[in-house]
Design a protein around this motif. Structure first.
Motif, PDB file in Angstrom:
ATOM      1  N   TRP A   1       3.194   5.823  -3.222  1.00  0.00           N
ATOM      2  CA  TRP A   1       4.336   6.484  -3.877  1.00  0.00           C
ATOM      3  C   TRP A   1       4.037   6.688  -5.353  1.00  0.00           C
ATOM      4  O   TRP A   1       4.296   7.735  -5.915  1.00  0.00           O
ATOM      5  CB  TRP A   1       5.609   5.666  -3.739  1.00  0.00           C
ATOM      6  N   GLU A   2       3.504   5.640  -5.986  1.00  0.00           N
ATOM      7  CA  GLU A   2       3.222   5.712  -7.417  1.00  0.00           C
ATOM      8  C   GLU A   2       2.156   6.746  -7.745  1.00  0.00           C
ATOM      9  O   GLU A   2       2.177   7.362  -8.802  1.00  0.00           O
ATOM     10  CB  GLU A   2       2.772   4.347  -7.949  1.00  0.00           C
ATOM     11  N   ARG A   3       1.213   6.940  -6.834  1.00  0.00           N
ATOM     12  CA  ARG A   3       0.121   7.885  -7.078  1.00  0.00           C
ATOM     13  C   ARG A   3       0.403   9.272  -6.506  1.00  0.00           C
ATOM     14  O   ARG A   3      -0.464  10.134  -6.511  1.00  0.00           O
ATOM     15  CB  ARG A   3      -1.180   7.329  -6.490  1.00  0.00           C
ATOM     16  N   ASP A   4       1.635   9.495  -6.031  1.00  0.00           N
ATOM     17  CA  ASP A   4       2.047  10.780  -5.447  1.00  0.00           C
ATOM     18  C   ASP A   4       1.181  11.202  -4.263  1.00  0.00           C
ATOM     19  O   ASP A   4       0.955  12.384  -4.035  1.00  0.00           O
ATOM     20  CB  ASP A   4       2.051  11.901  -6.496  1.00  0.00           C
ATOM     21  N   LEU A   5       0.694  10.225  -3.517  1.00  0.00           N
ATOM     22  CA  LEU A   5      -0.048  10.528  -2.297  1.00  0.00           C
ATOM     23  C   LEU A   5       0.887  10.602  -1.098  1.00  0.00           C
ATOM     24  O   LEU A   5       0.557  11.212  -0.089  1.00  0.00           O
ATOM     25  CB  LEU A   5      -1.134   9.471  -2.054  1.00  0.00           C
TER      26      LEU A   5
ATOM     27  N   LYS B   1       0.830  -1.199   0.000  1.00  0.00           N
ATOM     28  CA  LYS B   1       0.000   0.000   0.000  1.00  0.00           C
ATOM     29  C   LYS B   1       0.871   1.259   0.000  1.00  0.00           C
ATOM     30  O   LYS B   1       0.551   2.252  -0.641  1.00  0.00           O
ATOM     31  CB  LYS B   1      -0.936   0.006   1.207  1.00  0.00           C
ATOM     32  N   ALA B   2       1.989   1.210   0.713  1.00  0.00           N
ATOM     33  CA  ALA B   2       2.919   2.349   0.734  1.00  0.00           C
ATOM     34  C   ALA B   2       3.485   2.578  -0.667  1.00  0.00           C
ATOM     35  O   ALA B   2       3.558   3.719  -1.134  1.00  0.00           O
ATOM     36  CB  ALA B   2       4.047   2.116   1.729  1.00  0.00           C
TER      37      ALA B   2
END
Length: 118
Positions: free
Chosen positions: A20-24, A15-16
């Motif tokens: 990261w991939e979604r810039d959250l 989930k982390a």
């Protein structure tokens, strides 16, 4: 490499990695060397890739729209003053203010165009 595989190598949850991939969220700064090592790049290269992504299409779109907005505002102010003066629905102060705003927008637009060509 899947999110789960990267998460296992980094010691975090999948989930982390998804965040990261979604810039959250972003990886901890101390984990950047390990992340760079996993991908076989330097930390500098890893950071440059992200910087290029962030200044991509949205920045180019904004750079194209801003001068267009200034030109549209200046045109709108000129037309508004002309129409309102014909209808005798504008006072002198408001007319000069609107024309000044329009001229300011033209100036900004011209300076923006000139800086792009230099």
């Amino acid at each position: 490499m899947t999110q789960l595989e990267l998460a296992e190598k980094m010691g975090v949850t999948d989930k982390a990695v998804s965040k990261w991939e979604r810039d959250l969220s972003y990886p901890d700064i101390n984990s950047l060397p390990k992340l760079a090592d996993i991908f076989g790049v330097s930390v500098d290269q890893l950071m440059q890739i992200k910087l290029k992504d962030q200044t991509g299409p949205s920045r180019k779109g904004a750079n194209a729209i801003i001068p267009l907005v200034f030109k549209a505002v200046s045109l709108a102010m000129g037309i508004a003053v002309m129409v309102l003066s014909i209808l005798k629905a504008i006072d002198l102060y408001s007319g000069f203010f609107m024309l000044g705003l329009g001229l300011s927008c033209v100036g900004i637009s011209l300076l923006s165009d000139k800086s792009k060509s230099d």
